[in-house]
Design a protein around this motif. Structure first.
Motif, short mmCIF file in Angstrom:
data_model
loop_
_atom_site.label_atom_id
_atom_site.label_comp_id
_atom_site.label_asym_id
_atom_site.label_seq_id
_atom_site.Cartn_x
_atom_site.Cartn_y
_atom_site.Cartn_z
N UNK A 160 0.86 -1.19 0.00
CA UNK A 160 0.00 0.00 0.00
C UNK A 160 0.90 1.24 0.00
N UNK A 161 0.28 2.40 -0.13
CA UNK A 161 1.08 3.62 -0.32
C UNK A 161 1.96 3.91 0.90
N UNK A 162 1.49 3.57 2.12
CA UNK A 162 2.28 3.84 3.33
C UNK A 162 3.51 2.94 3.38
N UNK A 163 3.30 1.66 3.08
CA UNK A 163 4.44 0.71 3.10
C UNK A 163 5.49 1.11 2.06
N UNK A 164 5.00 1.49 0.88
CA UNK A 164 5.94 1.89 -0.17
C UNK A 164 6.69 3.17 0.24
N UNK A 169 11.59 5.91 1.83
CA UNK A 169 12.33 6.77 2.76
C UNK A 169 13.66 6.09 3.15
N UNK A 170 13.60 4.77 3.32
CA UNK A 170 14.82 4.03 3.69
C UNK A 170 15.87 4.10 2.57
N UNK A 171 15.46 3.78 1.32
CA UNK A 171 16.47 3.72 0.25
C UNK A 171 16.96 5.13 -0.14
N UNK A 172 16.17 6.16 0.22
CA UNK A 172 16.58 7.53 -0.11
C UNK A 172 17.31 8.22 1.05
N UNK A 186 11.91 -0.46 8.17
CA UNK A 186 11.00 -1.33 7.41
C UNK A 186 11.78 -2.41 6.65
N UNK A 187 11.21 -3.60 6.59
CA UNK A 187 11.89 -4.70 5.88
C UNK A 187 11.19 -4.93 4.55
N UNK A 188 11.96 -5.09 3.47
CA UNK A 188 11.30 -5.35 2.18
C UNK A 188 10.57 -6.70 2.23
#
Lengths: 291, 150
Positions: A160-164, A169-172, A186-188
């Motif tokens: 969902x949009x929140x999880x994405x 935010x993590x990868x950026x 968060x874990x992928x």
């Protein structure tokens, strides 16, 4: 209506392959003007001229001017120009040489085949040489980070949009050194990793197949499969990753090799051209996701 | 050249686009494998092959003044130069950016601050953990440019 459509199809089906390829290229330049701000109106004006005037389409002057613009685009934007800008310059140079030699058909067909084959060969080489592509990291990160994949990621992975947003935010996260783990990082999800790995394998396979098919000697079984492979690659890839200009460029090179008697192949290319246009202008994945 | 000569020349040169593609792409593969240019750029067809895209790189510029280090804000007017430096952080490009930053500081900086001694520019790429996707920065090019040096 159907009479009109049939008339258009008959005209496209009977058109010399070089004219059809060049017209598709000009349509692509009109739909997706390229270059820095000062170059775009010039590209558009020349593309419109070539489409409106059959004499201009065959004139070396038009193709010399377009090639000069493409080279100016490369020179003024160096080193920030991507693959598309280079491939466009090589294809326009081929059109110039074809117009100067008065041998549109032969020169465009030969160059179209070689340029597609070589571009895919180098694309495959780069992917094989890059450890972070081969181990799946590229697609794992891109599916999260690249907004062009957002609809596909949400649909295929089920985020969902929140999880994405949390993963994005993590990868950026800005990092000058080694990442210090977040307390609630968060874990992928496993499905994201699986989808990314499937994309890694299928991208490598189709790009290598296109390269081999376009560089194989004409008449061999592999070579005969080249049109189907390229049309499938463009329709599938550019429907998911909306980079229309590159897709249309490849399709223009592919259709340059289609004799008028190969009606089905021509139709496949034209359908792929329309699919790319449709998919990049209309968010069909978003609509699919909302169902 | 007469029209017939041009025609014959163009027919003979008809393989030129394919040769140019090979030449440029091979040079780009070598340059990006041995130097700091991003594989995504330069005509080698390395787009979508690595996470090291120019948009994911970042750059820090630091002004050195009498033993003090001051991180510089990158002005919007130098956006294109910064973008080029991130894409291909060669010594020449970093030096040119340092010169532009120095000129910008002279125009807009505080005249009462300590004299500027040098500007250091460092370009980073980002690596990602395969399982957690956690990013880590890695410097790929750095240059200290003394003020006034040519």
């Amino acid at each position: 209506m159907s009479q009109t459509l049939r008339g258009i199809w008959r005209e496209l089906a009977d058109m010399p392959r070089a004219d059809l390829a060049l017209r598709l290229l000009l349509v692509a330049l009109l739909f997706q003007p390229v270059g820095q701000r000062w170059l775009r109106p010039l590209f558009v004006a020349l593309a419109a001229l070539g489409l409106l005037s059959p004499r201009a389409l065959r004139s070396p002057a038009l193709w010399i001017a377009l090639t000069a613009l493409a080279v100016a685009r490369l020179a003024s934007g160096w080193p920030n120009q991507d693959n598309h800008a280079f491939l466009l310059a090589w294809w326009l140079l081929a059109a110039t040489l074809a117009a100067l030699a008065g041998e549109h058909d032969r020169i465009l067909a030969w160059n179209g085949r070689k340029l597609v084959g070589l571009a895919f060969a180098f694309a495959t080489l780069w992917k094989v040489l890059s450890p972070d592509f081969i181990d799946g990291r590229f697609f794992r990160v891109s599916l999260v980070d690249d907004v062009r994949f957002e609809d596909f990621t949400r649909l295929a992975v089920g985020l969902d949009s929140v999880e994405l947003a949390e993963l994005r935010e993590l990868v950026r996260e800005h990092q000058d050194g080694v990442f210090a783990a977040w307390p609630d990082q968060p874990a992928p999800p496993a499905r994201l990793l699986a989808v990314a790995d499937a994309l890694t394998a299928s991208t490598l396979a189709i790009e290598a197949a296109v390269a081999i098919a376009f560089l194989a000697p004409l008449g061999t079984f592999v070579s005969r499969a080249r049109h189907a492979l390229l049309a499938i690659f463009c329709a599938a890839t550019y429907a998911l990753a909306p980079v229309a200009g590159f897709g249309w460029l490849l399709l223009s090179m592919g259709i340059a090799q289609c004799e008028p008697e190969k009606r089905r192949t021509r139709l496949a290319y034209l359908v792929a051209f329309a699919v790319v246009l449709f998919a990049t202008r209309w968010p069909w994945l978003r609509v699919l996701r909302s169902w | 050249m007469t029209s017939a000569r041009i025609q014959a020349w163009a027919a003979r040169a008809s393989a030129l686009p394919a040769w140019l593609l090979v030449l440029v792409a091979a040079a780009q593969v070598v340059a990006a494998r041995t130097g700091p240019i991003s594989p995504w750029l330069g005509g080698g067809f390395g787009m979508f092959s690595t996470t090291d895209a120019p948009s994911r790189r970042h750059l820090h510029a630091v002004a050195l003044r009498e033993g003090l280090r001051e991180e510089l804000e990158l002005p919007d007017v130098l956006r294109l130069s910064v973008r080029k430096a991130k894409s291909f952080p060669s010594e020449r490009r970093l030096r040119a950016l340092a010169r532009e930053l120095e000129a910008h500081l002279r125009e807009t900086g505080d005249p009462h601050s300590a004299p500027l001694e040098a500007i250091t520019i460092t370009v980073y790429r980002v690596r990602f953990d395969r399982e957690t996707l956690a990013p880590s920065g890695e410097p790929i090019a750095s240059l200290r440019v003394p003020v006034g040096a040519e």
